[in-house]
Design a protein around this motif. Structure first.
Motif, PDB file in Angstrom:
ATOM      1  N   TYR A  42       0.847  -1.206   0.000  1.00 29.00           N
ATOM      2  CA  TYR A  42       0.000   0.000   0.000  1.00 29.00           C
ATOM      3  C   TYR A  42       0.882   1.256   0.000  1.00 29.00           C
ATOM      4  N   ASP A  43       1.864   1.291   0.905  1.00 34.98           N
ATOM      5  CA  ASP A  43       2.768   2.449   0.980  1.00 34.98           C
ATOM      6  C   ASP A  43       3.555   2.633  -0.311  1.00 34.98           C
ATOM      7  N   LEU A  44       4.011   1.523  -0.864  1.00 32.91           N
ATOM      8  CA  LEU A  44       4.807   1.585  -2.092  1.00 32.91           C
ATOM      9  C   LEU A  44       3.965   2.056  -3.273  1.00 32.91           C
ATOM     10  N   LYS A  45       2.738   1.580  -3.370  1.00 34.24           N
ATOM     11  CA  LYS A  45       1.863   2.020  -4.462  1.00 34.24           C
ATOM     12  C   LYS A  45       1.591   3.517  -4.372  1.00 34.24           C
ATOM     13  N   LYS A  60      17.671   4.763 -11.298  1.00 34.00           N
ATOM     14  CA  LYS A  60      17.694   3.376 -10.789  1.00 34.00           C
ATOM     15  C   LYS A  60      16.698   3.182  -9.632  1.00 34.00           C
ATOM     16  N   ASN A  61      16.466   4.238  -8.850  1.00 28.72           N
ATOM     17  CA  ASN A  61      15.504   4.138  -7.748  1.00 28.72           C
ATOM     18  C   ASN A  61      14.087   3.887  -8.254  1.00 28.72           C
ATOM     19  N   HIS A  62      13.761   4.458  -9.400  1.00 31.61           N
ATOM     20  CA  HIS A  62      12.445   4.220  -9.992  1.00 31.61           C
ATOM     21  C   HIS A  62      12.308   2.744 -10.381  1.00 31.61           C
ATOM     22  N   HIS A  63      13.344   2.212 -11.002  1.00 29.20           N
ATOM     23  CA  HIS A  63      13.339   0.793 -11.394  1.00 29.20           C
ATOM     24  C   HIS A  63      13.212  -0.108 -10.167  1.00 29.20           C
ATOM     25  N   THR A  64      13.968   0.223  -9.124  1.00 29.88           N
ATOM     26  CA  THR A  64      13.946  -0.577  -7.895  1.00 29.88           C
ATOM     27  C   THR A  64      12.568  -0.544  -7.246  1.00 29.88           C
ATOM     28  N   ALA A  65      11.939   0.620  -7.228  1.00 30.25           N
ATOM     29  CA  ALA A  65      10.612   0.749  -6.622  1.00 30.25           C
ATOM     30  C   ALA A  65       9.568  -0.070  -7.383  1.00 30.25           C
ATOM     31  N   ILE A  66       9.624  -0.035  -8.692  1.00 35.41           N
ATOM     32  CA  ILE A  66       8.679  -0.812  -9.505  1.00 35.41           C
ATOM     33  C   ILE A  66       8.924  -2.311  -9.300  1.00 35.41           C
ATOM     34  N   LEU A  68      10.201  -3.768  -6.689  1.00 31.85           N
ATOM     35  CA  LEU A  68       9.724  -4.143  -5.353  1.00 31.85           C
ATOM     36  C   LEU A  68       8.201  -4.265  -5.351  1.00 31.85           C
ATOM     37  N   GLU A  69       7.523  -3.358  -6.023  1.00 30.29           N
ATOM     38  CA  GLU A  69       6.062  -3.456  -6.110  1.00 30.29           C
ATOM     39  C   GLU A  69       5.653  -4.747  -6.818  1.00 30.29           C
ATOM     40  N   ARG A  70       6.368  -5.082  -7.867  1.00 35.34           N
ATOM     41  CA  ARG A  70       6.087  -6.328  -8.590  1.00 35.34           C
ATOM     42  C   ARG A  70       6.278  -7.535  -7.667  1.00 35.34           C
ATOM     43  N   ASN A  71       7.383  -7.549  -6.920  1.00 32.52           N
ATOM     44  CA  ASN A  71       7.660  -8.675  -6.019  1.00 32.52           C
ATOM     45  C   ASN A  71       6.641  -8.777  -4.886  1.00 32.52           C
ATOM     46  N   LEU A  72       6.239  -7.639  -4.336  1.00 27.16           N
ATOM     47  CA  LEU A  72       5.236  -7.658  -3.272  1.00 27.16           C
ATOM     48  C   LEU A  72       3.877  -8.127  -3.800  1.00 27.16           C
ATOM     49  N   THR A  73       3.516  -7.644  -4.978  1.00 25.96           N
ATOM     50  CA  THR A  73       2.248  -8.061  -5.586  1.00 25.96           C
ATOM     51  C   THR A  73       2.267  -9.560  -5.869  1.00 25.96           C
ATOM     52  N   PHE A  74       3.349 -10.029  -6.450  1.00 24.58           N
ATOM     53  CA  PHE A  74       3.523 -11.455  -6.726  1.00 24.58           C
ATOM     54  C   PHE A  74       3.399 -12.269  -5.438  1.00 24.58           C
ATOM     55  N   SER A  75       4.104 -11.848  -4.417  1.00 25.41           N
ATOM     56  CA  SER A  75       4.121 -12.590  -3.152  1.00 25.41           C
ATOM     57  C   SER A  75       2.749 -12.618  -2.496  1.00 25.41           C
ATOM     58  N   TYR A 174       1.627   0.608 -15.252  1.00 23.01           N
ATOM     59  CA  TYR A 174       2.691   1.565 -15.588  1.00 23.01           C
ATOM     60  C   TYR A 174       3.010   1.462 -17.083  1.00 23.01           C
ATOM     61  N   PRO A 175       2.166   2.039 -17.928  1.00 20.88           N
ATOM     62  CA  PRO A 175       2.372   1.903 -19.376  1.00 20.88           C
ATOM     63  C   PRO A 175       3.617   2.625 -19.907  1.00 20.88           C
ATOM     64  N   ASN A 176       4.151   3.583 -19.145  1.00 16.72           N
ATOM     65  CA  ASN A 176       5.323   4.336 -19.600  1.00 16.72           C
ATOM     66  C   ASN A 176       6.651   3.700 -19.190  1.00 16.72           C
ATOM     67  N   VAL A 177       6.591   2.537 -18.559  1.00 15.24           N
ATOM     68  CA  VAL A 177       7.805   1.890 -18.077  1.00 15.24           C
ATOM     69  C   VAL A 177       8.249   0.831 -19.077  1.00 15.24           C
ATOM     70  N   ASP A 178       9.538   0.843 -19.392  1.00 13.25           N
ATOM     71  CA  ASP A 178      10.116  -0.180 -20.269  1.00 13.25           C
ATOM     72  C   ASP A 178      10.530  -1.352 -19.374  1.00 13.25           C
ATOM     73  N   PHE A 179       9.688  -2.376 -19.328  1.00 10.37           N
ATOM     74  CA  PHE A 179       9.927  -3.504 -18.424  1.00 10.37           C
ATOM     75  C   PHE A 179      11.057  -4.415 -18.866  1.00 10.37           C
ATOM     76  N   SER A 180      11.508  -4.257 -20.091  1.00  5.47           N
ATOM     77  CA  SER A 180      12.635  -5.073 -20.527  1.00  5.47           C
ATOM     78  C   SER A 180      13.919  -4.671 -19.779  1.00  5.47           C
ATOM     79  N   LYS A 181      13.929  -3.457 -19.218  1.00  3.07           N
ATOM     80  CA  LYS A 181      15.105  -2.989 -18.479  1.00  3.07           C
ATOM     81  C   LYS A 181      15.047  -3.361 -17.000  1.00  3.07           C
ATOM     82  N   LEU A 182      13.873  -3.792 -16.525  1.00  5.85           N
ATOM     83  CA  LEU A 182      13.752  -4.217 -15.133  1.00  5.85           C
ATOM     84  C   LEU A 182      14.244  -5.647 -14.988  1.00  5.85           C
ATOM     85  N   CYS A 183      14.718  -5.967 -13.800  1.00  6.51           N
ATOM     86  CA  CYS A 183      15.151  -7.332 -13.516  1.00  6.51           C
ATOM     87  C   CYS A 183      13.941  -8.239 -13.489  1.00  6.51           C
TER      88      CYS A 183
END
Length: 185
Positions: A42-45, A60-66, A68-75, A174-183
């Motif tokens: 909730y806080d991260l969103k 890089k902080n933007h990538h890390t935040a996204i 982390l949100e992906r990992n929390l949502t997945f979990s 997040y349609p403006n994010v290039d997810f190919s660059k995220l881990c």
């Protein structure tokens, strides 16, 4: 007239009686973990909401935040399914069918958060130990046999499905994010 019970019968009864409190404890522990993850998500969103329109691909902080949100949502998606499976247990004979594939799922999530949210990782490890012991005790009571490679396959297939679902959800969010660059998760 006294009925003589052999030690095996008494041992099985005592194991059976101890499963319910351990299963309840595990369920409560899972709820605690889910509450922590829900609060973090909730806080991260809230902090990530600007990324929907203004995402800096070079930050890089933007990538890390996204990520982390992906990992929390997945979990959380996985933990909801685990909770649903635990609550579906109706008896000792049901346990060997329901729980074995959950332990690898829990360990996967625990590993993801070892350095990020250590308390949750620790609680998830504790949960996997409790559920594993319940699985083994129920197997001794029901004479069940396990194919651990099958449990691992089931777990892996389920985790892959959830990952695809979450990736799709995050990509739409997040349609403006290039997810190919995220881990990858």
């Amino acid at each position: 007239m006294l009925v003589k019970y052999n030690e095996t019968v008494l041992e099985n009864i005592s194991h059976s009686v101890t499963l319910a409190p351990r299963l309840e404890y595990s369920s409560n522990l899972l709820s605690e973990i889910m509450d922590i993850f829900s609060e973090k998500l909730y806080d991260l969103k809230k902090s990530n909401c600007d990324f929907e329109l203004f995402f800096d691909d070079t930050d890089k902080n933007h990538h890390t935040a996204i990520e982390l949100e992906r990992n929390l949502t997945f979990s959380l998606e996985v933990l909801v399914t685990i909770r649903n499976r635990i609550t579906s247990i109706s008896g000792v004979y049901n346990i060997p069918e329901v729980l074995p594939s959950l332990v690898p799922m829990i360990r996967t999530i625990s590993a993801k958060f070892f350095n990020i949210i250590p308390i949750c990782s620790q609680k998830l490890s504790e949960l996997s130990v409790h559920l594993g012991s319940i699985v083994l005790d129920s197997a001794s009571l029901t004479k069940a046999r396990f194919d651990f490679s099958q449990s691992n396959r089931e777990s892996s297939i389920f985790l892959d499905k959830v990952k695809l679902m979450v990736d799709s959800k995050i990509s739409k969010q997040y349609p403006n994010v290039d997810f190919s660059k995220l881990c990858n998760t």
